[in-house]
Design a protein around this motif. Structure first.
Motif, mmCIF file in Angstrom:
data_model
loop_
_atom_site.group_PDB
_atom_site.id
_atom_site.type_symbol
_atom_site.label_atom_id
_atom_site.label_comp_id
_atom_site.label_asym_id
_atom_site.label_seq_id
_atom_site.Cartn_x
_atom_site.Cartn_y
_atom_site.Cartn_z
ATOM 1 N N PRO A 115 -36.815 -68.009 62.606
ATOM 2 C CA PRO A 115 -35.567 -67.577 61.985
ATOM 3 C C PRO A 115 -35.326 -68.175 60.595
ATOM 4 O O PRO A 115 -34.516 -67.644 59.836
ATOM 5 C CB PRO A 115 -34.488 -68.010 62.977
ATOM 6 C CG PRO A 115 -35.129 -68.998 63.879
ATOM 7 C CD PRO A 115 -36.605 -68.734 63.850
ATOM 8 N N ARG A 116 -36.047 -69.224 60.233
ATOM 9 C CA ARG A 116 -35.878 -69.826 58.906
ATOM 10 C C ARG A 116 -36.721 -69.128 57.837
ATOM 11 O O ARG A 116 -36.574 -69.402 56.654
ATOM 12 C CB ARG A 116 -36.237 -71.308 58.960
ATOM 13 C CG ARG A 116 -35.266 -72.083 59.867
ATOM 14 C CD ARG A 116 -35.546 -73.543 59.853
ATOM 15 N NE ARG A 116 -35.382 -74.045 58.492
ATOM 16 C CZ ARG A 116 -35.640 -75.275 58.111
ATOM 17 N NH1 ARG A 116 -36.092 -76.132 58.989
ATOM 18 N NH2 ARG A 116 -35.472 -75.659 56.876
ATOM 19 N N ILE B 102 -37.569 -61.642 71.180
ATOM 20 C CA ILE B 102 -37.818 -62.654 70.156
ATOM 21 C C ILE B 102 -38.431 -63.886 70.801
ATOM 22 O O ILE B 102 -37.867 -64.474 71.719
ATOM 23 C CB ILE B 102 -36.518 -63.021 69.423
ATOM 24 C CG1 ILE B 102 -35.949 -61.781 68.734
ATOM 25 C CG2 ILE B 102 -36.753 -64.151 68.435
ATOM 26 C CD1 ILE B 102 -34.546 -61.962 68.196
ATOM 27 N N VAL B 103 -39.595 -64.271 70.286
ATOM 28 C CA VAL B 103 -40.255 -65.495 70.725
ATOM 29 C C VAL B 103 -40.232 -66.446 69.534
ATOM 30 O O VAL B 103 -40.895 -66.208 68.526
ATOM 31 C CB VAL B 103 -41.719 -65.238 71.153
ATOM 32 C CG1 VAL B 103 -42.393 -66.545 71.542
ATOM 33 C CG2 VAL B 103 -41.783 -64.219 72.279
ATOM 34 N N GLU B 104 -39.403 -67.481 69.629
ATOM 35 C CA GLU B 104 -39.374 -68.484 68.561
ATOM 36 C C GLU B 104 -40.566 -69.409 68.794
ATOM 37 O O GLU B 104 -40.483 -70.397 69.516
ATOM 38 C CB GLU B 104 -38.054 -69.232 68.548
ATOM 39 C CG GLU B 104 -36.910 -68.379 68.046
ATOM 40 C CD GLU B 104 -35.650 -69.161 67.774
ATOM 41 O OE1 GLU B 104 -35.752 -70.335 67.310
ATOM 42 O OE2 GLU B 104 -34.570 -68.612 68.032
ATOM 43 N N THR C 243 -38.502 -58.649 58.811
ATOM 44 C CA THR C 243 -39.276 -57.879 59.784
ATOM 45 C C THR C 243 -38.428 -57.575 61.016
ATOM 46 O O THR C 243 -38.413 -56.443 61.507
ATOM 47 C CB THR C 243 -40.562 -58.634 60.175
ATOM 48 O OG1 THR C 243 -41.343 -58.856 59.000
ATOM 49 C CG2 THR C 243 -41.378 -57.858 61.190
ATOM 50 N N LEU C 244 -37.693 -58.566 61.505
ATOM 51 C CA LEU C 244 -36.813 -58.357 62.652
ATOM 52 C C LEU C 244 -35.770 -57.289 62.338
ATOM 53 O O LEU C 244 -35.498 -56.404 63.156
ATOM 54 C CB LEU C 244 -36.149 -59.675 63.057
ATOM 55 C CG LEU C 244 -35.178 -59.603 64.232
ATOM 56 C CD1 LEU C 244 -35.852 -59.061 65.485
ATOM 57 C CD2 LEU C 244 -34.574 -60.977 64.492
ATOM 58 N N ARG D 95 -46.738 -65.952 60.243
ATOM 59 C CA ARG D 95 -45.583 -65.287 60.832
ATOM 60 C C ARG D 95 -45.114 -64.149 59.955
ATOM 61 O O ARG D 95 -45.417 -64.154 58.760
ATOM 62 C CB ARG D 95 -44.465 -66.290 61.022
ATOM 63 C CG ARG D 95 -44.035 -66.892 59.675
ATOM 64 C CD ARG D 95 -42.995 -67.968 59.847
ATOM 65 N NE ARG D 95 -42.620 -68.502 58.555
ATOM 66 C CZ ARG D 95 -43.034 -69.642 58.060
ATOM 67 N NH1 ARG D 95 -43.879 -70.388 58.733
ATOM 68 N NH2 ARG D 95 -42.617 -70.053 56.889
ATOM 69 N N PRO D 96 -44.381 -63.246 60.542
ATOM 70 C CA PRO D 96 -44.199 -63.011 61.967
ATOM 71 C C PRO D 96 -45.320 -62.148 62.518
ATOM 72 O O PRO D 96 -45.928 -61.366 61.791
ATOM 73 C CB PRO D 96 -42.881 -62.236 62.010
ATOM 74 C CG PRO D 96 -42.903 -61.435 60.740
ATOM 75 C CD PRO D 96 -43.585 -62.317 59.722
#
Length: 115
Positions: free
Chosen positions: A9-10, A30-32, A17-18, A93-94
């Motif tokens: 998320p940072r 969502i997989v952090e 992309t999200l 990422r992502p």
């Protein structure tokens, strides 16, 4: 349709992309990955889906790349995967997965290819 995103998320590219996923009426799992890194089997499968070798999925400019020894050219695929699990900041990422296909969302618009 549920799309899985390995998300930080940072990261602005990850957030963009999200948003693209959501703007295309797809729900996102969502997989952090910094909090919950994929296991070796999952990471190996992601690499296969992406058609990449472990080093191709590594962020080589991260401090952890050199500090972890990931820059050692003699490391095997399994050793590099183990380092990505131990130091998840190394993972590019992502990563977005949908219907058995995966892409890296750089640029974010690449995700549209699998939605």
């Amino acid at each position: 349709m549920t799309v899985r995103i390995y998300h930080n998320p940072r990261c602005s590219k990850s957030r963009q992309t999200l948003k693209l996923i959501e703007d295309n009426n797809a729900s996102a799992e969502i997989v952090e990955y910094l909090k919950t890194p994929p296991d070796a089997k999952t990471l190996g499968k992601l690499l296969d889906m992406l058609g990449l070798q472990p080093r191709d999925l590594m962020r080589k400019k991260e401090t952890e790349y050199k500090e972890s020894g990931a820059d050692n050219p003699d490391l095997s695929r399994d050793q590099l995967i183990a380092l990505m699990i131990e130091y998840p900041k190394l993972i590019e990422r992502p990563i977005v997965v949908n219907n058995g296909k995966a892409v890296i969302g750089r640029p974010p618009e690449r995700v549209l290819d699998i939605l």
